[in-house]
Design an enzyme around this catalytic site. Structure first.
Site, short mmCIF file in Angstrom:
data_model
loop_
_atom_site.label_atom_id
_atom_site.label_comp_id
_atom_site.label_asym_id
_atom_site.label_seq_id
_atom_site.Cartn_x
_atom_site.Cartn_y
_atom_site.Cartn_z
N ASN A 16 0.84 -1.22 0.00
CA ASN A 16 0.00 0.00 0.00
C ASN A 16 0.86 1.26 0.00
O ASN A 16 0.52 2.25 -0.64
CB ASN A 16 -0.97 -0.01 1.18
CG ASN A 16 -2.20 -0.85 0.89
OD1 ASN A 16 -3.06 -0.45 0.11
ND2 ASN A 16 -2.25 -2.04 1.46
N ASN A 110 -6.55 5.25 7.68
CA ASN A 110 -6.19 3.83 7.72
C ASN A 110 -6.86 3.12 6.55
O ASN A 110 -7.96 3.49 6.14
CB ASN A 110 -6.66 3.20 9.03
CG ASN A 110 -6.30 1.72 9.12
OD1 ASN A 110 -5.17 1.33 8.80
ND2 ASN A 110 -7.25 0.89 9.55
N HIS A 112 -8.31 -0.58 5.59
CA HIS A 112 -8.68 -1.88 6.20
C HIS A 112 -9.23 -2.78 5.10
O HIS A 112 -10.06 -2.36 4.30
CB HIS A 112 -9.71 -1.67 7.31
CG HIS A 112 -10.05 -2.95 7.99
ND1 HIS A 112 -9.20 -3.54 8.91
CD2 HIS A 112 -11.10 -3.78 7.86
CE1 HIS A 112 -9.74 -4.68 9.31
NE2 HIS A 112 -10.89 -4.85 8.69
N ASP A 153 -10.69 0.72 13.97
CA ASP A 153 -11.50 0.68 12.73
C ASP A 153 -12.86 1.36 12.90
O ASP A 153 -13.79 1.10 12.14
CB ASP A 153 -11.71 -0.77 12.23
CG ASP A 153 -10.39 -1.45 11.90
OD1 ASP A 153 -9.49 -0.77 11.39
OD2 ASP A 153 -10.27 -2.66 12.14
C1 GAR Z 1 -3.21 -4.76 3.78
O1 GAR Z 1 -4.13 -5.68 3.24
C2 GAR Z 1 -3.92 -3.81 4.72
O2 GAR Z 1 -5.20 -3.47 4.32
C3 GAR Z 1 -3.96 -4.64 5.98
O3 GAR Z 1 -2.70 -5.29 6.03
C4 GAR Z 1 -2.21 -5.46 4.69
C5 GAR Z 1 -0.84 -4.83 4.62
O4 GAR Z 1 -0.23 -5.06 3.37
N1 GAR Z 1 -4.23 -3.84 7.13
C6 GAR Z 1 -4.95 -4.26 8.16
O5 GAR Z 1 -5.41 -5.37 8.26
C7 GAR Z 1 -5.16 -3.20 9.25
N2 GAR Z 1 -6.18 -3.62 10.17
P1 GAR Z 1 0.94 -4.12 2.84
O6 GAR Z 1 2.01 -4.04 3.95
O7 GAR Z 1 1.47 -4.87 1.65
O8 GAR Z 1 0.39 -2.78 2.50
#
Ligand code: GAR
Length: 201
Positions: A16, A110, A112, A153
């Protein structure tokens, strides 16, 4: 043109973060610029991504510092030193305290990986979210960008995008589809919207 200074907080791979950096390079994120990347744990690949993009990155090891309070104190110092206007949590897995979130009211976003209020709150992060969605048998899931307050959240929703669940999906396959079809599009767009509003005011 004035740009809002963004800090991206990460804990892991940082896809992200990459989507935000790519949007910036492509001129789609034009009202803000990533000025700092902070990881709360050692060895996060996201810091490599920051380095490759020429963005200052730092590790503020929560465990090494002894917990959330010293972590947040060090984080605040870094944010102030870099003149940060907006914080983006991009796969950041620590829960920020009310003391911290109140200081940055409507200045923390954030992402999610579900359609809030489904499969969210404490304990729902990363693959666990997709495991829960598959276990419940939902046919549609997605991603949500929201402001962060003291409720995990629970802050105001800014944007959501639905993604289909398909027969044979594993948590990993579903996670990838939600990232590709929702997260990597939604987060840079929301960042631009919020930064544009911040520099107007
Ligand atoms: C992503 O899917 C994000 O939405 C999630 O962790 C992943 C991180 O991936 N976040 C959560 O679950 C927060 N509650 P990334 O490090 O490749 O961006």
């Amino acid at each position: 043109m004035k740009k809002a200074k963004i800090a991206v907080l990460v804990s892991g791979g940082g896809t992200n973060l990459q989507a935000i950096l790519d949007a910036q390079a492509a001129g789609k994120l034009k009202s803000g610029e990533v000025a700092l990347v902070v990881s709360d744990r050692p060895g996060a690949y996201a810091l490599e991504r920051a380095k490759k993009a020429g963005v200052p990155g730092m590790e503020i090891g929560k465990k090494a510092l002894g917990g959330q309070a010293p972590f947040e104190a060090a984080l605040r110092e870094a944010l102030e030193a870099h003149g940060i206007d907006l914080i983006i949590l991009a796969g950041f897995l620590s829960i920020l305290t009310a003391d911290f979130t109140r200081r940055y009211d409507r200045r923390i976003l954030n992402i999610h990986p579900s359609l809030i209020p489904s499969f969210c709150g404490a304990g729902f992060y990363g693959l666990k979210v997709h495991e829960a969605a598959l276990a419940r048998g939902v046919r549609v899931t997605g991603a949500t960008v929201h402001f962060v307050n003291e409720i995990p959240d629970g802050g105001e929703i800014i944007a959501q995008k639905a993604v289909e669940v398909l027969p044979g999906d594993t948590p990993e396959i579903l996670q990838r589809r939600v990232m590709e079809q929702a997260e990597w599009i939604l987060l840079p767009e929301a960042a631009e919207t919020v930064c544009a509003a911040l520099i107007r005011n």
